[in-house]
Motif scaffolding. Structure first.
Motif, PDB file in Angstrom:
ATOM      1  N   ILE A   1       1.089  -1.148   0.048  1.00  0.00           N
ATOM      2  CA  ILE A   1       0.114   0.013   0.225  1.00  0.00           C
ATOM      3  C   ILE A   1       0.901   1.212   0.026  1.00  0.00           C
ATOM      4  CG2 ILE A   1      -1.815   1.210   1.244  1.00  0.00           C
ATOM      5  CD1 ILE A   1      -2.844  -1.192   0.237  1.00  0.00           C
ATOM      6  N   GLN A   2       0.447   2.349  -0.698  1.00  0.00           N
ATOM      7  CA  GLN A   2       1.293   3.480  -0.972  1.00  0.00           C
ATOM      8  C   GLN A   2       0.327   4.729  -0.948  1.00  0.00           C
ATOM      9  OE1 GLN A   2       4.182   3.881  -4.081  1.00  0.00           O
ATOM     10  NE2 GLN A   2       3.278   6.058  -4.620  1.00  0.00           N
ATOM     11  N   TRP A   3       0.747   5.589  -0.353  1.00  0.00           N
ATOM     12  CA  TRP A   3      -0.371   7.160  -0.133  1.00  0.00           C
ATOM     13  C   TRP A   3       0.176   8.000  -1.520  1.00  0.00           C
ATOM     14  CZ3 TRP A   3      -3.908   7.695   3.229  1.00  0.00           C
ATOM     15  CH2 TRP A   3      -3.882   7.215   4.414  1.00  0.00           C
ATOM     16  N   ILE A   4      -1.035   8.132  -2.131  1.00  0.00           N
ATOM     17  CA  ILE A   4      -0.838   9.150  -3.247  1.00  0.00           C
ATOM     18  C   ILE A   4      -1.352  10.513  -2.574  1.00  0.00           C
ATOM     19  CG2 ILE A   4      -3.205   8.428  -4.232  1.00  0.00           C
ATOM     20  CD1 ILE A   4      -1.907   9.235  -6.812  1.00  0.00           C
ATOM     21  N   THR A   5      -0.585  11.590  -2.838  1.00  0.00           N
ATOM     22  CA  THR A   5      -0.643  12.846  -1.784  1.00  0.00           C
ATOM     23  C   THR A   5      -0.777  13.943  -2.580  1.00  0.00           C
ATOM     24  OG1 THR A   5       0.171  11.629   0.077  1.00  0.00           O
ATOM     25  CG2 THR A   5       0.282  14.075   0.028  1.00  0.00           C
ATOM     26  N   ILE A   6      -1.613  14.924  -2.643  1.00  0.00           N
ATOM     27  CA  ILE A   6      -1.547  16.443  -2.865  1.00  0.00           C
ATOM     28  C   ILE A   6      -0.928  17.345  -1.995  1.00  0.00           C
ATOM     29  CG2 ILE A   6      -2.812  18.389  -3.751  1.00  0.00           C
ATOM     30  CD1 ILE A   6      -5.307  16.644  -4.577  1.00  0.00           C
ATOM     31  N   PRO A   7       0.395  17.671  -2.210  1.00  0.00           N
ATOM     32  CA  PRO A   7       1.190  18.752  -1.150  1.00  0.00           C
ATOM     33  C   PRO A   7       0.386  19.904  -1.025  1.00  0.00           C
ATOM     34  CG  PRO A   7       2.285  18.724  -3.321  1.00  0.00           C
ATOM     35  CD  PRO A   7       1.147  17.728  -3.124  1.00  0.00           C
ATOM     36  N   VAL A   8       0.125  20.421   0.313  1.00  0.00           N
ATOM     37  CA  VAL A   8      -0.634  21.549   0.587  1.00  0.00           C
ATOM     38  C   VAL A   8       0.201  22.430   1.686  1.00  0.00           C
ATOM     39  CG1 VAL A   8      -2.899  20.400   0.195  1.00  0.00           C
ATOM     40  CG2 VAL A   8      -1.957  20.421   2.432  1.00  0.00           C
ATOM     41  N   PHE A   9      -0.312  23.665   1.610  1.00  0.00           N
ATOM     42  CA  PHE A   9       0.215  24.669   2.848  1.00  0.00           C
ATOM     43  C   PHE A   9      -0.623  24.576   3.776  1.00  0.00           C
ATOM     44  CE2 PHE A   9       1.586  26.903  -1.189  1.00  0.00           C
ATOM     45  CZ  PHE A   9       2.975  26.965  -0.664  1.00  0.00           C
ATOM     46  N   GLN A  10      -0.087  24.511   5.103  1.00  0.00           N
ATOM     47  CA  GLN A  10      -1.174  24.730   6.308  1.00  0.00           C
ATOM     48  C   GLN A  10      -0.601  25.588   7.159  1.00  0.00           C
ATOM     49  OE1 GLN A  10      -1.723  21.150   8.730  1.00  0.00           O
ATOM     50  NE2 GLN A  10      -3.599  22.083   9.690  1.00  0.00           N
ATOM     51  N   LYS A  11      -1.092  26.918   6.983  1.00  0.00           N
ATOM     52  CA  LYS A  11      -0.495  28.075   7.737  1.00  0.00           C
ATOM     53  C   LYS A  11      -0.768  28.115   9.198  1.00  0.00           C
ATOM     54  CE  LYS A  11      -0.385  30.736   3.444  1.00  0.00           C
ATOM     55  NZ  LYS A  11      -0.627  31.919   2.634  1.00  0.00           N
ATOM     56  N   ASN A  12      -2.111  27.493   9.602  1.00  0.00           N
ATOM     57  CA  ASN A  12      -2.220  27.449  11.065  1.00  0.00           C
ATOM     58  C   ASN A  12      -3.603  26.424  11.316  1.00  0.00           C
ATOM     59  OD1 ASN A  12      -5.246  28.837  10.846  1.00  0.00           O
ATOM     60  ND2 ASN A  12      -3.974  30.307   9.791  1.00  0.00           N
ATOM     61  N   LEU A  13      -3.676  26.110  12.496  1.00  0.00           N
ATOM     62  CA  LEU A  13      -4.566  25.056  12.907  1.00  0.00           C
ATOM     63  C   LEU A  13      -6.065  25.400  12.582  1.00  0.00           C
ATOM     64  CD1 LEU A  13      -2.914  23.919  16.111  1.00  0.00           C
ATOM     65  CD2 LEU A  13      -2.824  22.741  13.675  1.00  0.00           C
ATOM     66  N   ASN A  14      -6.488  26.789  12.517  1.00  0.00           N
ATOM     67  CA  ASN A  14      -7.730  27.006  12.131  1.00  0.00           C
ATOM     68  C   ASN A  14      -8.058  27.062  10.864  1.00  0.00           C
ATOM     69  OD1 ASN A  14      -8.351  27.363  14.775  1.00  0.00           O
ATOM     70  ND2 ASN A  14      -7.407  29.337  15.148  1.00  0.00           N
ATOM     71  N   GLN A  15      -7.109  26.721   9.728  1.00  0.00           N
ATOM     72  CA  GLN A  15      -7.457  26.857   8.442  1.00  0.00           C
ATOM     73  C   GLN A  15      -8.344  25.868   8.089  1.00  0.00           C
ATOM     74  OE1 GLN A  15      -3.692  26.975   5.954  1.00  0.00           O
ATOM     75  NE2 GLN A  15      -4.559  25.142   4.859  1.00  0.00           N
ATOM     76  N   LYS A  16      -9.454  26.360   7.169  1.00  0.00           N
ATOM     77  CA  LYS A  16     -10.335  25.641   6.735  1.00  0.00           C
ATOM     78  C   LYS A  16     -10.249  24.729   5.529  1.00  0.00           C
ATOM     79  CE  LYS A  16     -14.195  28.855   7.929  1.00  0.00           C
ATOM     80  NZ  LYS A  16     -15.356  29.657   7.546  1.00  0.00           N
ATOM     81  N   ILE A  17     -10.726  23.421   5.150  1.00  0.00           N
ATOM     82  CA  ILE A  17     -10.553  22.854   4.089  1.00  0.00           C
ATOM     83  C   ILE A  17     -10.541  23.572   2.952  1.00  0.00           C
ATOM     84  CG2 ILE A  17     -11.180  20.733   2.866  1.00  0.00           C
ATOM     85  CD1 ILE A  17     -12.231  19.661   5.222  1.00  0.00           C
ATOM     86  N   SER A  18     -11.785  24.587   2.834  1.00  0.00           N
ATOM     87  CA  SER A  18     -11.956  25.224   1.596  1.00  0.00           C
ATOM     88  C   SER A  18     -10.906  26.427   1.497  1.00  0.00           C
ATOM     89  CB  SER A  18     -13.264  25.886   1.983  1.00  0.00           C
ATOM     90  OG  SER A  18     -13.463  26.834   3.060  1.00  0.00           O
ATOM     91  N   GLU A  19     -10.030  26.684   2.242  1.00  0.00           N
ATOM     92  CA  GLU A  19      -8.999  27.686   2.559  1.00  0.00           C
ATOM     93  C   GLU A  19      -7.716  27.105   1.976  1.00  0.00           C
ATOM     94  OE1 GLU A  19     -11.009  30.858   5.909  1.00  0.00           O
ATOM     95  OE2 GLU A  19      -9.354  29.003   6.305  1.00  0.00           O
ATOM     96  N   THR A  20      -7.819  25.912   2.084  1.00  0.00           N
ATOM     97  CA  THR A  20      -6.442  25.180   1.602  1.00  0.00           C
ATOM     98  C   THR A  20      -5.832  25.069   0.352  1.00  0.00           C
ATOM     99  OG1 THR A  20      -6.800  23.729   3.570  1.00  0.00           O
ATOM    100  CG2 THR A  20      -5.150  22.814   2.374  1.00  0.00           C
ATOM    101  N   LYS A  21      -4.683  25.418   0.408  1.00  0.00           N
ATOM    102  CA  LYS A  21      -4.059  25.559  -1.211  1.00  0.00           C
ATOM    103  C   LYS A  21      -2.958  24.570  -1.411  1.00  0.00           C
ATOM    104  CE  LYS A  21      -5.109  30.282  -2.258  1.00  0.00           C
ATOM    105  NZ  LYS A  21      -4.419  31.800  -2.622  1.00  0.00           N
ATOM    106  N   VAL A  22      -2.679  24.032  -2.595  1.00  0.00           N
ATOM    107  CA  VAL A  22      -1.744  23.378  -2.981  1.00  0.00           C
ATOM    108  C   VAL A  22      -0.363  24.062  -3.134  1.00  0.00           C
ATOM    109  CG1 VAL A  22      -0.906  22.050  -5.283  1.00  0.00           C
ATOM    110  CG2 VAL A  22      -3.484  21.996  -4.693  1.00  0.00           C
ATOM    111  N   SER A  23       0.573  23.007  -2.453  1.00  0.00           N
ATOM    112  CA  SER A  23       2.020  23.930  -2.483  1.00  0.00           C
ATOM    113  C   SER A  23       2.939  23.550  -3.400  1.00  0.00           C
ATOM    114  CB  SER A  23       2.531  23.457  -1.074  1.00  0.00           C
ATOM    115  OG  SER A  23       2.737  22.044  -1.195  1.00  0.00           O
ATOM    116  N   ASN A  24       2.497  22.573  -4.331  1.00  0.00           N
ATOM    117  CA  ASN A  24       3.502  22.241  -5.480  1.00  0.00           C
ATOM    118  C   ASN A  24       2.390  22.395  -6.782  1.00  0.00           C
ATOM    119  OD1 ASN A  24       4.909  21.161  -7.502  1.00  0.00           O
ATOM    120  ND2 ASN A  24       6.169  19.609  -6.081  1.00  0.00           N
ATOM    121  N   HIS A  25       3.014  23.227  -7.716  1.00  0.00           N
ATOM    122  CA  HIS A  25       1.866  23.329  -8.829  1.00  0.00           C
ATOM    123  C   HIS A  25       2.049  22.131  -9.697  1.00  0.00           C
ATOM    124  CE1 HIS A  25       5.520  25.002 -10.732  1.00  0.00           C
ATOM    125  NE2 HIS A  25       5.189  24.628 -11.792  1.00  0.00           N
ATOM    126  N   LYS A  26       2.922  21.072  -9.673  1.00  0.00           N
ATOM    127  CA  LYS A  26       3.303  19.950 -10.547  1.00  0.00           C
ATOM    128  C   LYS A  26       2.542  18.835  -9.943  1.00  0.00           C
ATOM    129  CE  LYS A  26       7.478  21.635 -12.829  1.00  0.00           C
ATOM    130  NZ  LYS A  26       8.720  21.553 -13.066  1.00  0.00           N
TER     131      LYS A  26
END
Length: 230
Positions: free
Chosen positions: A54-79
């Motif tokens: 089993i392997q994880w397939i992941t979208i890298p994201v920025f997490q700027k703070n613990l209160n960040q909403k899912i809807s506010e979360t952005k990808v950290s690598n455009h590739k």
């Protein structure tokens, strides 16, 4: 009053078959991404089968703070999309129906330009629902007013959608206040994930809790036969 069953879930990245079974079991499904983003969860990653396990397939994201909403979360690598699609090709190219669905998934990966994780997840889920012929009405929680604690917000969504029944995943038994649903005369039901049949899967041993892509690449148009969809 007519019966109406509703489910409300956070969006996940190319989720497992059970997620789609919940969508297919209700009259209206609501993406619930106006809540806290949780790290190391299903929001930005899922499991696939590989020759080494089993392997994880992941979208890298920025997490700027613990209160960040899912809807506010952005990808950290455009590739991320190219990398993830190449991972799927490398591990599923020998699957019986990879060539059948390869254009479908490649087109989604290549067309997604939004930096927002929520929009990426929802795009995949909506397209896969069409592929599976799931015709449930799909909405977004940001279309509604949300008030109160976690359970109260769910009940408020049920009230605003005129739901008579609420279908929840079993994990929510740990925090849902069932008596509040009773007070509102909303019937609370729990999704049952038991009894899934196995299918011919690459790289034994068999594993149920992997992304829906595994089921599609291995069973093709018969995918629904290995789900709980009516």
């Amino acid at each position: 009053m007519s019966l109406k069953k509703v489910a409300i879930l956070q969006s996940n990245y190319i989720p497992w078959k059970g997620y789609f079974d919940i969508i297919g079991s209700v009259d209206e499904f609501i993406f619930y991404d106006e809540v806290q983003y949780t790290k190391n969860d299903w929001r930005n990653r899922n499991k696939i089968k590989t020759p080494t396990g089993i392997q994880w397939i992941t979208i890298p994201v920025f997490q700027k703070n613990l209160n960040q909403k899912i809807s506010e979360t952005k990808v950290s690598n455009h590739k991320w999309n190219t990398k993830n699609w190449n991972t799927l090709k490398a591990n599923y190219s020998q699957a019986p129906f990879f060539k059948t669905y390869s254009p479908f998934f490649e087109e989604i990966y290549n067309s997604l330009e939004t930096p927002f994780l929520s929009e990426i997840n929802q795009a995949f889920i909506k397209r896969i629902c069409k592929l599976l012929n799931i015709k449930t009405k799909i909405r977004n929680s940001k279309e509604y007013e949300l008030k109160g604690d976690p359970t109260e917000k769910l009940i408020d969504l049920c009230r605003q959608t005129n739901a008579t029944h609420y279908l929840s995943g079993p994990a929510a038994k740990n925090y849902l206040k069932e008596f509040l649903f009773e007070e509102e005369r909303i019937t609370l039901e729990w999704m049952n994930y038991q009894g899934y049949p196995e299918y011919s899967q690459l790289y034994p041993p068999f594993e149920h809790s992997v992304s829906i892509v595994d089921l599609l690449f291995n069973t093709g148009a018969l995918a629904r036969d290995f789900m709980k969809l009516k």
